[in-house]
Design an enzyme around this catalytic site. Structure first.
Site, PDB file in Angstrom:
ATOM      1  CG  ASP A 171      37.033  -8.053 -26.393  1.00 18.95           C
ATOM      2  OD1 ASP A 171      37.014  -9.018 -26.978  1.00 18.95           O
ATOM      3  OD2 ASP A 171      36.280  -7.922 -25.234  1.00 18.95           O
ATOM      4  CG  ASP A 202      41.077  -4.609 -21.989  1.00 14.80           C
ATOM      5  OD1 ASP A 202      41.033  -4.707 -23.502  1.00 14.80           O
ATOM      6  OD2 ASP A 202      40.553  -5.444 -21.356  1.00 14.80           O
TER       7      ASP A 202
HETATM    8  N1  GLY Z   1      36.617  -6.182 -23.197  1.00 15.12           N
HETATM    9  C1  GLY Z   1      35.478  -6.622 -22.728  1.00 15.12           C
HETATM   10  C2  GLY Z   1      34.084  -6.298 -23.307  1.00 15.12           C
HETATM   11  O1  GLY Z   1      33.991  -5.849 -24.187  1.00 15.12           O
HETATM   12  O2  GLY Z   1      33.320  -6.536 -22.197  1.00 15.12           O
END
Ligand code: GLY
Length: 378
Positions: free
Chosen positions: A158, A101
């Site tokens: 994600d 992330d």
């Molecule tokens: N990336 C984690 C979520 O969408 O909660």
């Protein structure tokens, strides 16, 4: 025309923009360089800069501030976003705990700064983060690992939003390696994550030695084989952006397929997404954040389809946005956060039906797109 809006939608979007400006101008002064996540009773109490500097959402506040700085030129937004960017250096310096992330975290802080002001220190931060992301690539399985510890073969959908950092690095460094990594990753996910009907797995577990698909655990949705709505949103927007950055038609087709599924599902619930489209009928859990992210994805798709198709995606986005604006937005400038009724995941109670920072970010981005005051931070 980028978005051929109907007159009534144009007036509505302009009015929402005015409310966003009043709200965020006050919120910026109040919240400052704290790093907010979930508001409780209209207050951002927790500062993620203190409690969890590597938390994946830490870029959304500066992202919102850069969007507003770009739209208004108001100095307080730039100064506050820069202060948050400096706080995030602690995460880059510590390294331990960082994950895939880094895209969400630095695209909206340092890279946004570089795009808008040309700041060289910010460019270096962005490139540092891009190298960390590329370093997570597994060349046998052709994927970027998502998480740490013993999860070498785990990949989550994600990640399709994070790989945009690699396309940026490709462009800045004029080095195609970054795009090779991003495209390999997007191709692997297209094969194993996006199902034929347009629904998606949240997690895939691949053999880190061979890339063979081992299992598809439930993740933040109801369970294995279900359909976590925010996961579909990440796929819609992520693949639409991958098309923007590569011109590969199969990415746009994938974004459209997931979008059609998402629109059909949310039509059944008046434009407010369930947390999981394949959960049992009871209990009913909602996630407004997934609608806000999907709206941005639909607006992105609308930019890449022929004129005759634009209205379909544009109307789809407006339906999601209007549904949330009518029912779940708080416009009181004295209170923190805008979009209520977000949910982190199906199973967790503490972050169910609460205002979450990324719900606000995607609402703001979508409205700025509609009034043509946005900057692409992906
Ligand atoms: N990336 C984690 C979520 O969408 O909660």
């Amino acid at each position: 025309m980028r978005y051929p809006l109907k007159e009534a939608d144009k007036i509505w979007a302009e009015a929402v923009y005015q409310k966003i400006e009043a709200k965020l101008s006050a919120e910026c002064g109040r919240v400052g360089s704290k790093i907010p996540y979930i508001a409780k009773d209209g207050v951002y109490q927790e500062d993620k800069g203190i409690t969890d500097i590597v938390w994946w959402t830490n870029g959304f506040w500066p992202g919102m501030l850069w969007q507003m700085y770009h739209a208004t030129g108001e100095e307080q937004y730039r100064q506050t976003a820069e202060a948050v960017e400096e706080r995030l250096d602690k995460a880059l310096d510590t390294y331990t705990g960082l994950h895939h992330d880094v895209g969400f975290m630095w695209l909206h802080s340092a890279v946004a700064n570089y795009r808008i002001t040309g700041n060289e220190r910010s460019k270096a931060r962005g490139l540092h983060a891009a190298h960390l992301l590329a370093g997570r690539y597994n060349p046998r399985g052709r994927f970027i690992r998502s998480w740490n510890r013993d999860r070498a073969g785990w990949v989550i959908v994600d990640s399709m939003m994070n790989i945009q950092l690699l396309f940026w690095a490709r462009d800045v460094l004029q080095d195609p390696r970054f795009a090779f990594v991003a495209e390999d990753h997007a191709d692997t996910l297209m094969k194993y994550t996006v199902r034929r009907d347009g629904s998606c797995n949240h997690i895939i577990v691949l053999d880190p030695q061979s890339g063979e698909l081992l299992e598809t655990p439930g993740g933040q949705g109801y369970g294995s084989g279900s359909s976590w709505s925010r996961g579909q949103s990440w796929a819609i927007y992520g693949y639409a952006l991958a098309y923007r950055h590569t011109g590969r038609e199969e990415y746009l087709d994938t974004a459209k397929r997931v979008a059609h599924y998402f629109m059909a599902q949310t039509d059944r619930t008046g434009g407010i997404p369930l947390v999981d489209f394949r959960a049992p009928k009871e209990p009913v859990y909602w996630d407004t954040t997934s609608g806000m992210c999907a709206a941005c994805g639909l607006l992105e798709i609308a930019e890449h389809v022929p004129e005759s198709e634009k209205e379909f995606y544009l109307d789809g986005a407006i339906k999601l946005l209007r549904a949330v604006e009518e029912k779940y937005c708080c416009w009181d400038p004295e209170k923190d956060s805008i979009v209520a009724m977000g949910s982190g995941s199906y199973a967790t109670e503490h972050d169910r039906h609460v205002p979450i920072i990324y719900g606000d970010y995607y609402l703001v981005e979508a409205i700025l797109r509609l009034v043509d005051k946005d900057i692409l931070l992906w």
